[in-house]
Motif scaffolding. Structure first.
Motif, PDB file in Angstrom:
ATOM      1  N   THR A 138       5.799   2.380   7.006  1.00 12.96           N
ATOM      2  CA  THR A 138       4.679   3.243   7.376  1.00 12.96           C
ATOM      3  C   THR A 138       3.349   2.544   7.111  1.00 12.96           C
ATOM      4  O   THR A 138       2.367   2.797   7.816  1.00 12.96           O
ATOM      5  CB  THR A 138       4.748   4.584   6.629  1.00 12.96           C
ATOM      6  OG1 THR A 138       4.894   4.350   5.223  1.00 12.96           O
ATOM      7  CG2 THR A 138       5.926   5.422   7.119  1.00 12.96           C
ATOM      8  N   SER A 139       3.322   1.639   6.141  1.00  7.24           N
ATOM      9  CA  SER A 139       2.113   0.841   5.928  1.00  7.24           C
ATOM     10  C   SER A 139       1.882  -0.117   7.089  1.00  7.24           C
ATOM     11  O   SER A 139       0.739  -0.332   7.524  1.00  7.24           O
ATOM     12  CB  SER A 139       2.220   0.063   4.610  1.00  7.24           C
ATOM     13  OG  SER A 139       2.315   0.939   3.514  1.00  7.24           O
TER      14      SER A 139
ATOM     15  N   SER B   3       0.809  -1.216   0.000  1.00  5.99           N
ATOM     16  CA  SER B   3       0.000   0.000   0.000  1.00  5.99           C
ATOM     17  C   SER B   3       0.844   1.269   0.000  1.00  5.99           C
ATOM     18  O   SER B   3       0.314   2.375  -0.030  1.00  5.99           O
ATOM     19  CB  SER B   3      -0.926   0.013   1.225  1.00  5.99           C
ATOM     20  OG  SER B   3      -0.157   0.004   2.414  1.00  5.99           O
ATOM     21  N   GLY B   4       2.154   1.125   0.035  1.00  5.99           N
ATOM     22  CA  GLY B   4       3.047   2.275   0.068  1.00  5.99           C
ATOM     23  C   GLY B   4       4.383   1.852   0.608  1.00  5.99           C
ATOM     24  O   GLY B   4       4.802   0.705   0.432  1.00  5.99           O
TER      25      GLY B   4
ATOM     26  N   THR C 228      -6.613   3.066   2.184  1.00  3.98           N
ATOM     27  CA  THR C 228      -7.733   2.236   1.727  1.00  3.98           C
ATOM     28  C   THR C 228      -7.277   0.808   1.479  1.00  3.98           C
ATOM     29  O   THR C 228      -7.973  -0.158   1.810  1.00  3.98           O
ATOM     30  CB  THR C 228      -8.349   2.829   0.453  1.00  3.98           C
ATOM     31  OG1 THR C 228      -8.861   4.127   0.740  1.00  3.98           O
ATOM     32  CG2 THR C 228      -9.470   1.946  -0.077  1.00  3.98           C
TER      33      THR C 228
ATOM     34  N   THR D 265       7.882   8.111   3.901  1.00  2.00           N
ATOM     35  CA  THR D 265       6.643   8.505   3.238  1.00  2.00           C
ATOM     36  C   THR D 265       5.441   7.817   3.868  1.00  2.00           C
ATOM     37  O   THR D 265       5.374   6.578   3.895  1.00  2.00           O
ATOM     38  CB  THR D 265       6.698   8.140   1.750  1.00  2.00           C
ATOM     39  OG1 THR D 265       7.869   8.722   1.171  1.00  2.00           O
ATOM     40  CG2 THR D 265       5.461   8.642   1.023  1.00  2.00           C
ATOM     41  N   PRO D 266       4.479   8.578   4.385  1.00  3.55           N
ATOM     42  CA  PRO D 266       3.279   7.944   4.944  1.00  3.55           C
ATOM     43  C   PRO D 266       2.351   7.490   3.822  1.00  3.55           C
ATOM     44  O   PRO D 266       2.419   7.998   2.694  1.00  3.55           O
ATOM     45  CB  PRO D 266       2.642   9.079   5.758  1.00  3.55           C
ATOM     46  CG  PRO D 266       3.074  10.327   5.052  1.00  3.55           C
ATOM     47  CD  PRO D 266       4.461  10.048   4.525  1.00  3.55           C
ATOM     48  N   PRO D 267       1.473   6.539   4.092  1.00  3.77           N
ATOM     49  CA  PRO D 267       0.514   6.121   3.071  1.00  3.77           C
ATOM     50  C   PRO D 267      -0.411   7.277   2.695  1.00  3.77           C
ATOM     51  O   PRO D 267      -0.818   8.057   3.563  1.00  3.77           O
ATOM     52  CB  PRO D 267      -0.278   4.994   3.750  1.00  3.77           C
ATOM     53  CG  PRO D 267       0.555   4.567   4.920  1.00  3.77           C
ATOM     54  CD  PRO D 267       1.315   5.774   5.347  1.00  3.77           C
ATOM     55  N   ASP D 268      -0.737   7.388   1.416  1.00  2.00           N
ATOM     56  CA  ASP D 268      -1.730   8.371   1.006  1.00  2.00           C
ATOM     57  C   ASP D 268      -3.122   7.770   1.183  1.00  2.00           C
ATOM     58  O   ASP D 268      -3.270   6.675   1.744  1.00  2.00           O
ATOM     59  CB  ASP D 268      -1.489   8.826  -0.438  1.00  2.00           C
ATOM     60  CG  ASP D 268      -1.506   7.678  -1.441  1.00  2.00           C
ATOM     61  OD1 ASP D 268      -2.018   6.574  -1.115  1.00  2.00           O
ATOM     62  OD2 ASP D 268      -1.023   7.880  -2.569  1.00  2.00           O
ATOM     63  N   ALA D 269      -4.139   8.478   0.739  1.00  2.00           N
ATOM     64  CA  ALA D 269      -5.512   8.007   0.944  1.00  2.00           C
ATOM     65  C   ALA D 269      -5.737   6.643   0.296  1.00  2.00           C
ATOM     66  O   ALA D 269      -6.366   5.757   0.882  1.00  2.00           O
ATOM     67  CB  ALA D 269      -6.501   9.027   0.404  1.00  2.00           C
ATOM     68  N   ASP D 270      -5.196   6.458  -0.915  1.00  2.00           N
ATOM     69  CA  ASP D 270      -5.342   5.168  -1.578  1.00  2.00           C
ATOM     70  C   ASP D 270      -4.604   4.072  -0.807  1.00  2.00           C
ATOM     71  O   ASP D 270      -5.080   2.937  -0.711  1.00  2.00           O
ATOM     72  CB  ASP D 270      -4.801   5.241  -3.006  1.00  2.00           C
ATOM     73  CG  ASP D 270      -5.683   6.074  -3.925  1.00  2.00           C
ATOM     74  OD1 ASP D 270      -6.864   6.285  -3.586  1.00  2.00           O
ATOM     75  OD2 ASP D 270      -5.176   6.506  -4.976  1.00  2.00           O
ATOM     76  N   GLY D 271      -3.438   4.414  -0.245  1.00  2.91           N
ATOM     77  CA  GLY D 271      -2.687   3.443   0.526  1.00  2.91           C
ATOM     78  C   GLY D 271      -3.420   3.015   1.779  1.00  2.91           C
ATOM     79  O   GLY D 271      -3.463   1.826   2.128  1.00  2.91           O
TER      80      GLY D 271
END
Length: 300
Positions: free
Chosen positions: A255-256, A250-251, A284, A276-282
């Motif tokens: 962080t995932s 997911s990223g 999800t 890098t933190p997960p974005d919204a898609d990550g």
């Protein structure tokens, strides 16, 4: 050395508050989570624990919190991953004072010098500076210093070296190092989740899977099945573990992993600022994997 490691040893994450200090409450929750799941020891300050990147005071605070949370119920292993032997010696002495039971020693990470000689000098210096047992940790894609069978055979002659953790993710590398370690009387642990069942079938003594932060019970059952020689059960459990490892896709994997633990209500999501933190898609996708694997229920 009397320490006899075996079984499932989670490389626990380092829970941090939003201002990047040790989150003591989250350390206690995660300790209970993995202990209840069947952890035979805890490994702090590895790659999952952000050990090589935390401020020294934060690393010490995290280590102290885990030692106190475990309260002697299982051994605590502290990772020593530094750019130099000098820095590693400082960390090793401090962790020994904090009450850890063993040190997990990576190769020095910065200067590209003769690999075997650097590893041997590094491990020897740490063995001379501390009374703790040492686990040699091969993770060449992060240290850029592979630990070779030749170097491992040399450091295995040191009385305090008791085990190998191999995390290259390459079967041929693992097999060569495991053979050298076993011949020298060292315990052998697989750090790559996808290779756990295969490694146990080939004689490994246990595993150190990062995904065990999320599913310690599943990881422990897999290791137990492999150690007991039940290859059919181990294969089935390996497939289930592989499904949970879908959170990594997911990223950025670490962080995932923290995002999954956040959704489970165990820790917060704060990690190193450069990660890098997960974005919204990550996020999800993390949720989708947790639902698909039965770790999170879908509201009726």
């Amino acid at each position: 050395m009397e320490l006899q490691l075996s079984g499932m040893i989670p490389p626990v994450v380092s829970p941090l508050t939003p201002d990047h200090r040790p989150d003591i409450g989250a350390v206690r929750r995660l300790t209970a989570h993995v202990r209840d799941g069947g952890a035979s020891a805890l490994f702090v300050l590895g790659s999952c624990g952000e050990g090589p990147t935390l401020e020294p005071a934060v690393a010490s605070g995290i280590t102290r919190a885990y030692v106190e949370a475990v309260a002697g119920s299982v051994p605590v292993l502290a990772g020593v991953g530094e750019t130099s032997t000098e820095r590693a010696l400082r960390a090793a002495r401090e962790f020994e004072q904090l009450g850890v039971d063993a040190l997990v020693v990576m190769a020095p990470m910065y200067f590209d010098t003769d690999t075997d000689g650097a590893v041997v000098r590094h491990v020897t210096a740490l063995a001379e500076a501390t009374s703790l047992p040492l686990v040699v940790y091969n993770i060449p894609h992060l240290t850029h210093h592979p630990i070779t069978p030749r170097a491992l055979r040399e450091v295995a002659a040191i009385d305090s070296v008791v085990a190998l953790k191999e995390s290259s993710g390459e079967w041929d590398t693992y097999a060569a190092l495991a053979e050298a370690a076993s011949a020298a009387g060292l315990r052998v642990f697989q750090g790559a989740e996808a290779l756990i069942a295969r490694s146990l079938a080939a004689g490994a003594d246990g595993a150190v899977p990062g995904i065990a932060n999320v599913v310690p019970g599943l990881a422990a059952r897999l290791v137990d099945a492999g150690l007991s020689g039940d290859s059919t059960q181990a294969a089935a459990l390996q497939a289930q573990l592989d499904d949970v490892c879908g959170v990594y896709r997911s990223g950025f994997w670490l962080t995932s992993l923290k995002a999954a633990l956040t959704e489970l209500g165990i820790i917060g999501s704060t990690a190193g600022q450069a990660l890098t933190p997960p974005d919204a898609d990550g996020l999800t996708e993390v949720h989708r994997v947790l639902v698909a694997t039965g770790l999170v229920e879908v509201p009726a």
